[in-house]
Design a protein around this motif. Structure first.
Motif, short mmCIF file in Angstrom:
data_model
loop_
_atom_site.label_atom_id
_atom_site.label_comp_id
_atom_site.label_asym_id
_atom_site.label_seq_id
_atom_site.Cartn_x
_atom_site.Cartn_y
_atom_site.Cartn_z
N GLY A 1 8.72 -10.13 -2.09
CA GLY A 1 8.40 -9.86 -3.50
C GLY A 1 8.42 -11.10 -4.37
N GLY B 1 0.79 -1.24 0.00
CA GLY B 1 0.00 0.00 0.00
C GLY B 1 0.81 1.27 0.00
N SER C 1 -1.11 3.54 -5.02
CA SER C 1 -2.36 3.62 -4.24
C SER C 1 -2.23 4.59 -3.07
CB SER C 1 -2.75 2.23 -3.73
OG SER C 1 -2.85 1.34 -4.82
N ALA D 1 -0.06 7.30 -3.38
CA ALA D 1 0.25 8.61 -3.99
C ALA D 1 -0.95 9.27 -4.66
CB ALA D 1 1.36 8.42 -5.03
N MET E 1 2.26 15.58 -6.73
CA MET E 1 1.08 16.12 -6.03
C MET E 1 1.52 17.07 -4.91
SD MET E 1 -1.88 14.31 -6.93
CE MET E 1 -2.83 14.55 -5.45
N ALA F 1 -0.70 -8.28 -9.62
CA ALA F 1 -1.31 -6.97 -9.35
C ALA F 1 -0.23 -6.06 -8.76
CB ALA F 1 -2.49 -7.14 -8.39
N ALA F 2 0.90 -6.01 -9.44
CA ALA F 2 2.05 -5.28 -8.89
C ALA F 2 2.21 -3.90 -9.54
CB ALA F 2 3.33 -6.11 -9.04
C1 LIG Z 1 -0.34 11.24 -8.62
C2 LIG Z 1 -1.39 10.20 -8.89
C3 LIG Z 1 -2.73 10.57 -8.87
C4 LIG Z 1 -3.72 9.62 -9.15
N1 LIG Z 1 -5.02 9.98 -9.06
C5 LIG Z 1 -6.00 9.06 -9.25
C6 LIG Z 1 -7.36 9.39 -9.06
O1 LIG Z 1 -7.69 10.53 -8.70
N2 LIG Z 1 -8.31 8.43 -9.25
C7 LIG Z 1 -7.97 7.15 -9.62
O2 LIG Z 1 -8.87 6.34 -9.82
N3 LIG Z 1 -6.67 6.81 -9.81
C8 LIG Z 1 -5.69 7.72 -9.62
N4 LIG Z 1 -4.38 7.37 -9.77
C9 LIG Z 1 -4.05 6.02 -10.25
C10 LIG Z 1 -4.12 4.98 -9.14
O3 LIG Z 1 -3.49 5.46 -8.00
C11 LIG Z 1 -3.46 3.68 -9.62
O4 LIG Z 1 -4.02 3.28 -10.86
C12 LIG Z 1 -3.68 2.56 -8.59
O5 LIG Z 1 -3.27 2.99 -7.32
C13 LIG Z 1 -2.92 1.31 -9.00
O6 LIG Z 1 -3.03 0.40 -7.95
P1 LIG Z 1 -2.18 -0.95 -7.94
O7 LIG Z 1 -2.55 -1.70 -6.73
O8 LIG Z 1 -2.32 -1.60 -9.27
O9 LIG Z 1 -0.65 -0.46 -7.90
P2 LIG Z 1 0.25 0.05 -6.69
O10 LIG Z 1 -0.53 0.84 -5.72
O11 LIG Z 1 1.44 0.70 -7.30
O12 LIG Z 1 0.65 -1.27 -5.94
C14 LIG Z 1 1.54 -2.21 -6.49
C15 LIG Z 1 2.14 -3.00 -5.34
O13 LIG Z 1 2.94 -4.04 -5.89
C16 LIG Z 1 4.11 -4.14 -5.12
N5 LIG Z 1 5.14 -4.82 -5.91
C17 LIG Z 1 5.98 -4.30 -6.84
N6 LIG Z 1 6.77 -5.25 -7.36
C18 LIG Z 1 6.41 -6.41 -6.75
C19 LIG Z 1 6.86 -7.74 -6.85
N7 LIG Z 1 7.84 -8.11 -7.68
N8 LIG Z 1 6.28 -8.69 -6.06
C20 LIG Z 1 5.30 -8.36 -5.19
N9 LIG Z 1 4.84 -7.09 -5.06
C21 LIG Z 1 5.38 -6.14 -5.82
C22 LIG Z 1 4.44 -2.73 -4.75
O14 LIG Z 1 5.31 -2.67 -3.63
C23 LIG Z 1 3.06 -2.17 -4.46
O15 LIG Z 1 2.69 -2.33 -3.10
C24 LIG Z 1 -3.36 8.29 -9.48
C25 LIG Z 1 -2.01 7.91 -9.46
C26 LIG Z 1 -1.02 8.85 -9.15
C27 LIG Z 1 0.42 8.42 -9.11
#
Ligand SMILES: Cc1cc2nc3c(=O)[nH]c(=O)nc-3n(C[C@H](O)[C@H](O)[C@H](O)COP(=O)(O)OP(=O)(O)OC[C@H]3O[C@@H](n4cnc5c(N)ncnc54)[C@H](O)[C@@H]3O)c2cc1C
Length: 379
Positions: free
Chosen positions: A177, A38, A42, A44, A230, A206-207
């Motif tokens: 990881g 987290g 997610s 940021a 931000m 889902a990384a």
């Molecule tokens: C500045 C900014 C503003 C945004 N604003 C919005 C918004 O207003 N509304 C909206 O809907 N979306 C917004 N987003 C997009 C949204 O935040 C992302 O699409 C979403 O958080 C992606 O979630 P996730 O779980 O896929 O990725 P992440 O949150 O990046 O999580 C990925 C996880 O995988 C882990 N990981 C990495 N490599 C490995 C590995 N080899 N093995 C195991 N784990 C690993 C990481 O440590 C991390 O915990 C914004 C993004 C940013 C950066």
């Protein structure tokens, strides 16, 4: 060797919400994260829940986004009930301000596009918009009110979803990881971590923007980081009720009084540095939209990496390796698309069918992509 029904690589909001859904469906679930879960995109994010497309390229995700936004009240209620934590969900609508001199013509086009896509949107005169949101600049020419949109405190939501998943029976493993997909013939048998293998009937990548670095996942999830900077502001004498947008910026009020302003969009690799130029751009646009922010205190600045794909669409669903699914590439909409992503992945795993067409988002779509050399016209 440990064995599960489902092993998830990545504990951001996407991995956490899938873990919650699957654990509640009675599966034995484990989430593996390379660091503390987290704390990437997610954390940021701005947390805006808006199915309205920012450009025609996003029309393909509007149905997915509408279904996800509709699931949000139920999703946050469940997360809050199980975790006992608040998620800062604010279903207060969003307001898009137009500055252009030809705003009236622009306004009717925007409203027609929204209605054509089945999205609720109301045209507002500048004075009516300012009555709703007195912080808005006197320079705005008109506005669009989208009363059904919302925002959520993504940091709180992600933390609460991880707790809810754990309380529902999912096991969460920080600093473990995934190095590779454990492949045997046409089957995925689980994940290979640094020093061990984890067996699972279902493996879900889902990384986020790091998904492609997991050996064996890149062909299905060729994701790139898209950096966003931000700023969090606090202004004692300024109240903002709804998410406010202009062409250059959004302002997101939080329940604790902070106002988030963002974001830049930069394709410069895995770089999370906050820059003077990035912050200057955000602050100038924020003050243009709500001039009272000139006196606001800067409480925090940060940057995060969105998971982007070549067509900027999410990457969801089964691959051609039995048991392997992808849930990544959510780019700028991962918080918005969380409930529907978790729902569809759970439906596929427990019923082998899904309640809406998701072929457009298939992880197999990249395998037919032409290589750089074959894209060139023949000599
Ligand atoms: C500045 C900014 C503003 C945004 N604003 C919005 C918004 O207003 N509304 C909206 O809907 N979306 C917004 N987003 C997009 C949204 O935040 C992302 O699409 C979403 O958080 C992606 O979630 P996730 O779980 O896929 O990725 P992440 O949150 O990046 O999580 C990925 C996880 O995988 C882990 N990981 C990495 N490599 C490995 C590995 N080899 N093995 C195991 N784990 C690993 C990481 O440590 C991390 O915990 C914004 C993004 C940013 C950066």
């Amino acid at each position: 060797m440990k064995s599960y029904d489902a092993a998830i690589a990545g504990g951001g909001i996407i991995g956490a919400s899938i873990a919650l859904e699957l654990a509640r469906a009675g599966l034995r679930v484990a989430v593996f994260d390379r660091q503390r879960p987290g704390e990437e995109a997610s954390w940021a994010s701005a947390g805006i829940i808006s199915p309205a497309p920012e450009n025609p390229g996003q029309f393909a995700t509007v149905d997915l986004a509408k279904r996800s936004a509709a699931l949000y009240p139920e999703f946050v209620a469940q997360v809050e009930e199980i975790s006992g934590e608040s998620t800062g969900y604010r279903p207060k609508g969003t307001l898009d301000a137009l500055f252009a001199p030809d705003a009236k013509a622009e306004l009717s086009t925007i409203i027609a596009v929204h209605h054509g896509l089945g999205l609720k949107a109301e045209p507002l005169r500048a004075e009516d918009a300012r009555e709703l949101e007195p912080a808005l600049s006197e320079e705005i020419a008109a506005a669009v009110l989208r009363p059904d949109e919302a925002s959520v405190d993504n940091r709180a939501l992600t933390a609460a979803t991880l707790i809810a998943a754990q309380r529902s029976g999912a096991e969460i493993f920080p600093t473990r990881g995934a190095k590779a997909i454990w492949r045997e013939g046409h089957r995925c048998r689980g994940l290979i971590l640094q020093n061990e293998k984890v067996e699972a009937k279902w493996t879900i990548v889902a990384a986020g923007c790091f998904s492609g670095a997991i050996e064996g996942a890149a062909p299905y999830a060729p994701v790139q980081p898209a950096k966003g900077q931000m700023v969090a502001l606090r202004a004692d004498d300024l109240h903002i009720e709804r998410v406010l947008w202009s062409e250059k910026i959004y302002l997101v009020p939080r329940n604790d009084g902070r106002i988030l302003a963002g974001a830049t969009l930069e394709h410069i690799g895995f770089d999370k540095r906050v820059t003077a130029g990035g912050i200057e751009k955000i602050l100038a646009a924020a003050i243009e939209l709500a001039p009272g922010l000139k006196n606001a205190r800067i409480e925090e600045t940060w940057a995060g990496l969105r998971p982007d794909s070549s067509d900027h669409l999410p990457i969801l669903g089964p691959t051609d390796l039995e048991g392997l699914l992808m849930a990544t590439g959510h780019f700028r909409s991962g918080i918005l698309l969380t409930p529907i992503t978790a729902r569809l992945i759970r439906e596929w795993i427990t019923e082998q069918k899904v309640s809406m067409d998701w072929d457009r988002f298939s992880p197999l779509r990249f395998q037919s992509e032409p290589t750089m050399s074959s894209r060139r016209a023949p000599a």
